[in-house]
Design a protein around this motif. Structure first.
Motif, PDB file in Angstrom:
ATOM      1  N   THR A 688      11.504  24.163  27.524  1.00 53.33           N
ATOM      2  CA  THR A 688      11.198  24.834  26.259  1.00 53.33           C
ATOM      3  C   THR A 688      11.369  23.854  25.103  1.00 53.33           C
ATOM      4  O   THR A 688      12.441  23.262  24.953  1.00 53.33           O
ATOM      5  CB  THR A 688      12.133  26.038  26.043  1.00 53.33           C
ATOM      6  OG1 THR A 688      11.985  26.945  27.154  1.00 53.33           O
ATOM      7  CG2 THR A 688      11.789  26.754  24.748  1.00 53.33           C
ATOM      8  N   PRO A 689      10.333  23.677  24.275  1.00 52.31           N
ATOM      9  CA  PRO A 689      10.463  22.764  23.122  1.00 52.31           C
ATOM     10  C   PRO A 689      11.610  23.197  22.205  1.00 52.31           C
ATOM     11  O   PRO A 689      11.801  24.386  21.932  1.00 52.31           O
ATOM     12  CB  PRO A 689       9.111  22.906  22.418  1.00 52.31           C
ATOM     13  CG  PRO A 689       8.171  23.386  23.483  1.00 52.31           C
ATOM     14  CD  PRO A 689       8.978  24.252  24.378  1.00 52.31           C
ATOM     15  N   GLY A 690      12.374  22.226  21.755  1.00 53.03           N
ATOM     16  CA  GLY A 690      13.475  22.504  20.835  1.00 53.03           C
ATOM     17  C   GLY A 690      14.734  22.994  21.524  1.00 53.03           C
ATOM     18  O   GLY A 690      15.712  23.334  20.846  1.00 53.03           O
ATOM     19  N   MET A 691      14.726  23.009  22.850  1.00 53.95           N
ATOM     20  CA  MET A 691      15.868  23.552  23.575  1.00 53.95           C
ATOM     21  C   MET A 691      17.135  22.733  23.342  1.00 53.95           C
ATOM     22  O   MET A 691      18.245  23.247  23.400  1.00 53.95           O
ATOM     23  CB  MET A 691      15.537  23.584  25.077  1.00 53.95           C
ATOM     24  CG  MET A 691      16.635  24.171  25.940  1.00 53.95           C
ATOM     25  SD  MET A 691      17.028  25.854  25.452  1.00 53.95           S
ATOM     26  CE  MET A 691      18.782  25.875  25.765  1.00 53.95           C
ATOM     27  N   HIS A 692      16.970  21.439  23.067  1.00 51.03           N
ATOM     28  CA  HIS A 692      18.164  20.610  22.908  1.00 51.03           C
ATOM     29  C   HIS A 692      18.820  20.776  21.543  1.00 51.03           C
ATOM     30  O   HIS A 692      19.807  20.115  21.237  1.00 51.03           O
ATOM     31  CB  HIS A 692      17.805  19.135  23.127  1.00 51.03           C
ATOM     32  CG  HIS A 692      16.723  18.649  22.217  1.00 51.03           C
ATOM     33  ND1 HIS A 692      15.386  18.852  22.480  1.00 51.03           N
ATOM     34  CD2 HIS A 692      16.785  17.978  21.039  1.00 51.03           C
ATOM     35  CE1 HIS A 692      14.666  18.313  21.498  1.00 51.03           C
ATOM     36  NE2 HIS A 692      15.502  17.783  20.615  1.00 51.03           N
ATOM     37  N   GLU A 693      18.293  21.695  20.706  1.00 49.58           N
ATOM     38  CA  GLU A 693      18.941  22.005  19.435  1.00 49.58           C
ATOM     39  C   GLU A 693      20.211  22.814  19.700  1.00 49.58           C
ATOM     40  O   GLU A 693      20.316  23.543  20.703  1.00 49.58           O
ATOM     41  CB  GLU A 693      17.994  22.802  18.537  1.00 49.58           C
ATOM     42  CG  GLU A 693      16.738  22.056  18.123  1.00 49.58           C
ATOM     43  CD  GLU A 693      17.071  20.837  17.277  1.00 49.58           C
ATOM     44  OE1 GLU A 693      18.064  20.888  16.517  1.00 49.58           O
ATOM     45  OE2 GLU A 693      16.354  19.817  17.394  1.00 49.58           O
ATOM     46  N   PRO A 694      21.221  22.741  18.799  1.00 48.80           N
ATOM     47  CA  PRO A 694      22.497  23.433  19.025  1.00 48.80           C
ATOM     48  C   PRO A 694      22.348  24.924  19.301  1.00 48.80           C
ATOM     49  O   PRO A 694      23.042  25.474  20.162  1.00 48.80           O
ATOM     50  CB  PRO A 694      23.268  23.173  17.726  1.00 48.80           C
ATOM     51  CG  PRO A 694      22.724  21.870  17.233  1.00 48.80           C
ATOM     52  CD  PRO A 694      21.262  21.884  17.594  1.00 48.80           C
ATOM     53  N   ALA A 695      21.461  25.623  18.587  1.00 45.13           N
ATOM     54  CA  ALA A 695      21.315  27.069  18.789  1.00 45.13           C
ATOM     55  C   ALA A 695      20.831  27.386  20.207  1.00 45.13           C
ATOM     56  O   ALA A 695      21.313  28.330  20.846  1.00 45.13           O
ATOM     57  CB  ALA A 695      20.335  27.649  17.769  1.00 45.13           C
ATOM     58  N   GLY A 696      19.896  26.585  20.715  1.00 45.30           N
ATOM     59  CA  GLY A 696      19.394  26.817  22.063  1.00 45.30           C
ATOM     60  C   GLY A 696      20.430  26.493  23.120  1.00 45.30           C
ATOM     61  O   GLY A 696      20.603  27.234  24.097  1.00 45.30           O
ATOM     62  N   LEU A 697      21.152  25.381  22.929  1.00 45.88           N
ATOM     63  CA  LEU A 697      22.185  25.005  23.888  1.00 45.88           C
ATOM     64  C   LEU A 697      23.351  25.994  23.882  1.00 45.88           C
ATOM     65  O   LEU A 697      23.935  26.299  24.926  1.00 45.88           O
ATOM     66  CB  LEU A 697      22.685  23.599  23.575  1.00 45.88           C
ATOM     67  CG  LEU A 697      21.649  22.475  23.785  1.00 45.88           C
ATOM     68  CD1 LEU A 697      22.180  21.153  23.218  1.00 45.88           C
ATOM     69  CD2 LEU A 697      21.308  22.327  25.267  1.00 45.88           C
ATOM     70  N   ASP A 698      23.675  26.506  22.695  1.00 37.50           N
ATOM     71  CA  ASP A 698      24.749  27.502  22.610  1.00 37.50           C
ATOM     72  C   ASP A 698      24.360  28.773  23.353  1.00 37.50           C
ATOM     73  O   ASP A 698      25.183  29.393  24.027  1.00 37.50           O
ATOM     74  CB  ASP A 698      25.062  27.814  21.139  1.00 37.50           C
ATOM     75  CG  ASP A 698      26.276  28.693  20.995  1.00 37.50           C
ATOM     76  OD1 ASP A 698      27.392  28.217  21.305  1.00 37.50           O
ATOM     77  OD2 ASP A 698      26.127  29.873  20.583  1.00 37.50           O
ATOM     78  N   TRP A 699      23.100  29.154  23.242  1.00 36.02           N
ATOM     79  CA  TRP A 699      22.608  30.317  23.994  1.00 36.02           C
ATOM     80  C   TRP A 699      22.713  30.070  25.496  1.00 36.02           C
ATOM     81  O   TRP A 699      23.116  30.959  26.258  1.00 36.02           O
ATOM     82  CB  TRP A 699      21.150  30.589  23.602  1.00 36.02           C
ATOM     83  CG  TRP A 699      20.480  31.648  24.433  1.00 36.02           C
ATOM     84  CD1 TRP A 699      20.534  32.988  24.244  1.00 36.02           C
ATOM     85  CD2 TRP A 699      19.665  31.434  25.591  1.00 36.02           C
ATOM     86  NE1 TRP A 699      19.799  33.641  25.204  1.00 36.02           N
ATOM     87  CE2 TRP A 699      19.250  32.712  26.051  1.00 36.02           C
ATOM     88  CE3 TRP A 699      19.234  30.309  26.279  1.00 36.02           C
ATOM     89  CZ2 TRP A 699      18.438  32.871  27.165  1.00 36.02           C
ATOM     90  CZ3 TRP A 699      18.421  30.482  27.389  1.00 36.02           C
ATOM     91  CH2 TRP A 699      18.037  31.736  27.823  1.00 36.02           C
TER      92      TRP A 699
END
Length: 827
Positions: A688-699
């Motif tokens: 998923t694009p942008g998954m390595h952003e903090p919000a995605g990783l926290d999820w």
């Protein structure tokens, strides 16, 4: 004053009262207990009654009322105050019950043997041959040990003068003895002082005698220990709790028909360790359901070929097949003459006056007295409620007379008894109220005649003005105390000695069906946890409306749609709530929890009381979910409670259960489900694009229940490399992929499974993952995407292999169970 508790309890004219004599004085054997009640105030009595109700709930005692709106597991109802019977009176009852059991056993031997009673006209052929539980294929069949009636129950009621009368005989698969024992446990705790002072006689001898009889009569080879099983129709039977309870108390396997197989000329139990010969079957399955080959062909509950094994004398069936024929109330009037003919004795316990309308004189007398009698069906195949003549007007009486004249053989008339009354505590009114009461007594065939349980199951009408005593109508039970003062307790049968050579550290008789349901219990529990976390994450972020959480909400929706939990169109709030409960055919959390409860009920005999109580509480909460009134805030509260309950179940599994074969299948189910879900989740996220952003990783950490571990280690926002290490490679994180793989392979080694190799190869491939390479690729987005896609493909392959492994386990261990696999429920 506490006198108010008993002040209004007085007998009605013409009725016997268990506590008070006709002149209002307390019966002598009740004096000590009534004095104790007078010392209690309403609040204290309320406390005692609440203690009984709480113990029943905590012990998971249930009684299934068919079509009940409260769900499949209704709490058993027990009155806090027992019924008391002095020993002198009980000895007369016990003598009559034992004589009656002996008589009925002799009648069965004649009906399935020489049939002299029928030839001599001592019993009508129409009542016997017309009864659907007279089994013609059993004629001439001599049961192992020569006993037809191993267990017997009789429903008794007192007339106005205090005499006991027989209302019905229970000869097929008598129920209630286990409930009587459970009642004893809870009521004795409510009144421990009185229990000790009155010297209440123990019930345990009855059950030990039953076990000794089954062991003694079981057809075994020299030195071979008998395998005895308890055959149940399954969890939807009204008394399923009792089946579980008795199997535990007697220490014998609880089985269903699917667990047994006939391989001529024997019956075998299908276990994980192969086929084990069964020597004795204590059945709680009705006669005609037991063998679909020779009896009821549409039965899916029995064992094909069982009757042939019985004919060969290679299995003991208790009670013998065909014993249900004597449950016809039409036969009651013929028992006195049969007793004189077969035993040369007078029947000690008289039956309530009964007229079978198939005899013209009896029919005419019944028609003349119709208004004062009760009309009942002569055969169990007829389905109509008893008709009280007093409740009909002249037109109704005439219509009933006409129906009887048209089919007289189908009806019988009984004298209407004014049942005795007993005090029942009503919490809502804070006082005792008189209810009609009857008692079921029990006898078991012993080595030297029938042994009668010193006590029984008192049953109380649901309403104060109701004369029909029935648990199916919402009645209440009571314990029955036989008070014997300073008398010595009976000598109990000696238990089989267990020496060093007999020690076991595993269950050699674990049915394959039981292992299969343990496996699916683990899978459903883990699946419910995954779904609950996903729905909670989506719902909380939707309500939060924080733009920073948009990525996490999008990921939740995307993954939920992939699982079928969320629809892909429509207003968002209803879509999310439908993940908990929807009314179409899509999977939802409620359906998964119901499957969990079903699997748990199938293995209830393997679960601790605390474990079962947690599951029962879960099932009740699921039953109470109302889709129409479900709101987001309410749903979040439900999901929080659910996740806590599921966490408790996991704790029970890890710390409370013996780590035997059934536990291994439970844990293997959990591990495979977690591995499959986690790998699918990670594979989707990594692409998923942008998954390595903090919000995605926290999820992602939240979905893997690893957020607290991450924060305690790194004290920073979620970042890609440490998240991947924690969720993929960390050997100490129970939610890491590598952890699941190692645990699964250990389980497979213990089970000697043939399916270990593919997963081991993928595990070795995962162990070669170099996070340093991914870290160096982070400076070049295109290379990072390719690296993450490569990792995602590996995880997809692990997830697919885990799914295939689940199928392989079913084929290796459960495929010989001749029923539709629960694996279909996973599709």
């Amino acid at each position: 004053m506490a006198d108010d508790l008993l002040a209004k309890l007085r007998p009605e004219p013409g009725r016997y009262h268990e506590v008070f004599a006709a002149d209002g004085e307390v019966h002598p054997h009740w004096q000590a207990f009534s004095d104790a009640l007078r010392e209690l105030g309403p609040a204290q009595m309320q406390h005692r009654a609440g203690l009984v109700d709480r113990q029943v709930r905590e012990n998971g005692v249930t009684y299934n009322i068919y079509g009940d709106s409260q769900g499949p597991d209704r709490a058993w109802r027990v009155g806090a105050v027992p019924n008391l019977i002095p020993v002198e009176e009980w000895q007369r009852i016990a003598s009559g019950v034992a004589q009656r059991a002996q008589l009925l056993d002799r009648i069965l031997a004649d009906l399935y043997g020489e049939q002299q009673l029928l030839r001599q006209g001592l019993m009508p052929q129409e009542l016997v041959f017309g009864h659907n539980n007279f089994l013609a294929p059993c004629v001439g069949l001599q049961p192992v040990g020569g006993t037809f009636l191993h267990t017997y129950a009789v429903d008794l009621a007192r007339a106005g003068d205090g005499r006991w009368w027989v209302m019905a005989d229970r000869t097929q698969a008598p129920s209630g003895a286990g409930y009587a024992l459970e009642n004893r446990q809870v009521v004795a705790r409510a009144f421990p002082t009185q229990f000790r002072q009155l010297g209440v006689q123990s019930l345990t001898g009855y059950f030990q005698t039953l076990l000794q009889t089954l062991r003694r009569q079981a057809p075994t080879s020299a030195g071979e220990p008998p395998l005895i099983v308890l055959l149940t129709p399954g969890r939807y039977n009204e008394t399923y709790f009792e089946h579980v309870y008795l199997a535990r108390h007697l220490g014998i396997p609880l089985v269903e028909g699917h667990d047994l197989s006939v391989r001529q000329p024997h019956v075998f139990l299908k276990t994980l360790n192969g086929l084990k010969r069964v020597h004795a079957i204590l059945r709680r399955l009705d006669d005609d359901f037991c063998d679909p080959l020779e009896l009821r062909s549409d039965s899916a509950l029995g064992i094909p070929g069982l009757l042939a094994v019985a004919r060969a004398g290679n299995v003991l069936i208790a009670n013998a097949l065909g014993t249900g024929v004597l449950e016809s109330p039409g036969l009651l009037g013929f028992l006195p003459s049969a007793c004189r003919h077969l035993l040369g004795e007078t029947l000690e316990l008289p039956s309530v006056a009964t007229w079978w309308c198939g005899e013209p004189p009896a029919m005419e007398e019944a028609l003349e007295r119709l208004q004062e009698l009760v009309i009942k069906p002569a055969f169990p195949s007829q389905h109509f409620e008893p008709v009280f003549g007093r409740n009909l007007d002249e037109d109704g009486l005439e219509k009933l007379r006409e129906r009887i004249r048209q089919r007289p053989y189908a009806y019988l008339a009984q004298e209407r008894m004014q049942l005795a009354q007993s005090p029942v505590w009503h919490n809502d009114e804070g006082r005792f109220i008189n209810h009609a009461v009857g008692m079921r007594a029990y006898a078991v065939a012993g080595e030297h005649g029938y042994v009668v349980m010193p006590g029984g199951l008192a049953r109380v009408a649901a309403n104060p003005h109701d004369d029909v005593v029935s648990m199916q109508r919402g009645g209440t039970s009571k314990d029955t105390w036989v008070c014997f003062g300073d008398r010595q307790r009976q000598n109990l049968p000696r238990s089989r000695h267990i020496g060093v050579r007999d020690l076991r550290r595993h269950d050699p008789y674990l049915p394959s069906r039981m292992a299969e349901n343990m496996f699916w219990l683990g899978r459903y529990a883990e699946r419910a946890d995954n779904q609950a976390r996903l729905i909670r994450a989506a719902l909380s972020r939707h309500l939060d409306s924080d733009p920073a959480q948009a990525l996490a909400l999008m990921l939740s929706l995307h993954h939920g749609q992939a699982l079928g939990l969320f629809a892909d169109h429509g207003e968002l709030t209803p879509r999310l709530l439908a993940g908990i409960r929807n009314d179409d055919e899509r999977p939802d959390l409620r359906g998964n929890l119901r499957a969990l409860a079903y699997a748990a009920a199938e293995v209830r005999s393997r679960l601790s009381q605390e474990n079962w109580s947690a599951i029962a509480a879960l099932e009740q909460e699921v039953h109470d979910i109302d889709a129409d009134s479900l709101e987001p805030v309410t749903a979040l509260g439900f999901l929080d409670r659910l996740l806590m309950s599921l966490s408790s179940l996991a704790g029970f599994a890890h710390d409370e259960m013996t780590q035997d074969q059934s536990w291994r299948f439970l844990m293997l189910g959990r591990l495979l489900e977690r591995l499959q879900y986690l790998c699918g989740l990670l594979a989707t996220a990594l692409q998923t694009p942008g998954m390595h952003e903090p919000a995605g990783l926290d999820w992602l950490l939240e979905m893997a229940d690893s957020r607290i571990t991450y924060r305690s280690r790194y004290l920073s926002q979620a970042q890609l490399i440490p998240v991947l290490d924690l969720l993929l490679l960390d050997p100490g994180n129970p939610h890491a992929v590598s952890f699941q793989l190692r645990q699964i392979m250990t389980m497979l080694d213990t089970l000697d499974s043939r399916d270990r190799r593919p997963l081991a190869q993928l595990h070795a491939q995962l162990e070669t993952l170099d996070l340093g390479v991914i870290e160096s690729d982070m400076a070049q987005p295109e290379r990072l995407v390719r690296s993450l896609q490569t990792l995602a493909r590996l995880l997809e392959q692990i997830s697919l292999t885990a799914w295939q492994l689940g199928d392989g386990i079913s084929l290796q261990y459960f495929a010989h169970v001749e029923r539709q696999s629960q694996a279909l429920a996973s599709s």
